[in-house]
Enzyme design. Structure first.
Site: not given
Length: 186
Positions: A70, A130, A166
């Site tokens: 990335k 990104y 997450d």
């Protein structure tokens, strides 16, 4: 263990070309030849943009099949950006580095395959771009718990907003027990 970015084999930063005048500025994120000189791939297959509220943590994410690198840039606001080395056999396995990215210095971060990546938004709103070397693969994405005590990441002291996904990510130790961790061997 916390390290500086230049202590890792692979990750790097560079400043995007910024040309300012009385109208504002023109930003050249990168050129193929410039990336080549830095040893960074210049073929990107997916671009993602996120906007996050202050205190939002996104990550620590990675993709193993196909391995995804990335190129990260904060296009508005400011973020605390973190990488973690996941490469089995690496002398820096499990170590991390952090850097602040913002819309003023125009710094770009290269996160090669084999590293988890995440960030925290430090301003009321932060937009991150990104550019990924591979398209997202739902069956081969992973994450490490953003606040895994074994990593010792010194996140900024802000009220945190973290997605359920997450919050449920495994620790680094648990990820390394997964057979897919072998995709990041050096």
């Amino acid at each position: 263990m916390k390290r500086s970015l230049d202590e890792f084999e692979g990750p790097s930063t560079f400043n995007a070309g910024c040309f300012a005048d009385e109208r504002g500025f023109l930003l050249q994120s990168y050129t193929e030849s410039g990336l080549s000189r830095l040893g960074i791939p210049s073929r990107f297959r997916q671009a993602i943009q996120s906007r996050s509220r202050r205190g939002t943590v996104r990550g620590l994410h990675f993709q193993w099949k196909p391995p995804q690198g990335k190129l990260i840039r904060c296009v508005s606001g400011r973020i605390f950006d973190v990488i973690v080395d996941l490469r089995l056999g690496s002398p820096t396995l499990g170590d991390h580095a952090s850097i602040e990215l913002d819309d003023r210095e125009h710094k770009v971060l290269w996160v090669p395959p084999g590293f988890a990546h995440g960030f925290m938004a430090l301003e009321e709103s932060a937009t991150v771009l990104y550019e990924c070397t591979e398209e997202w693969a739902a069956n081969a994405e992973g994450g490490i718990l953003w606040n895994d005590p074994a990593l010792g990441i010194g996140w900024p002291d802000l009220p945190v907003i973290v997605s359920a996904k997450d919050r449920a990510a495994p620790t680094l130790a648990r990820w390394l027990e997964n057979p897919a961790a072998q995709y990041f061997s050096v």
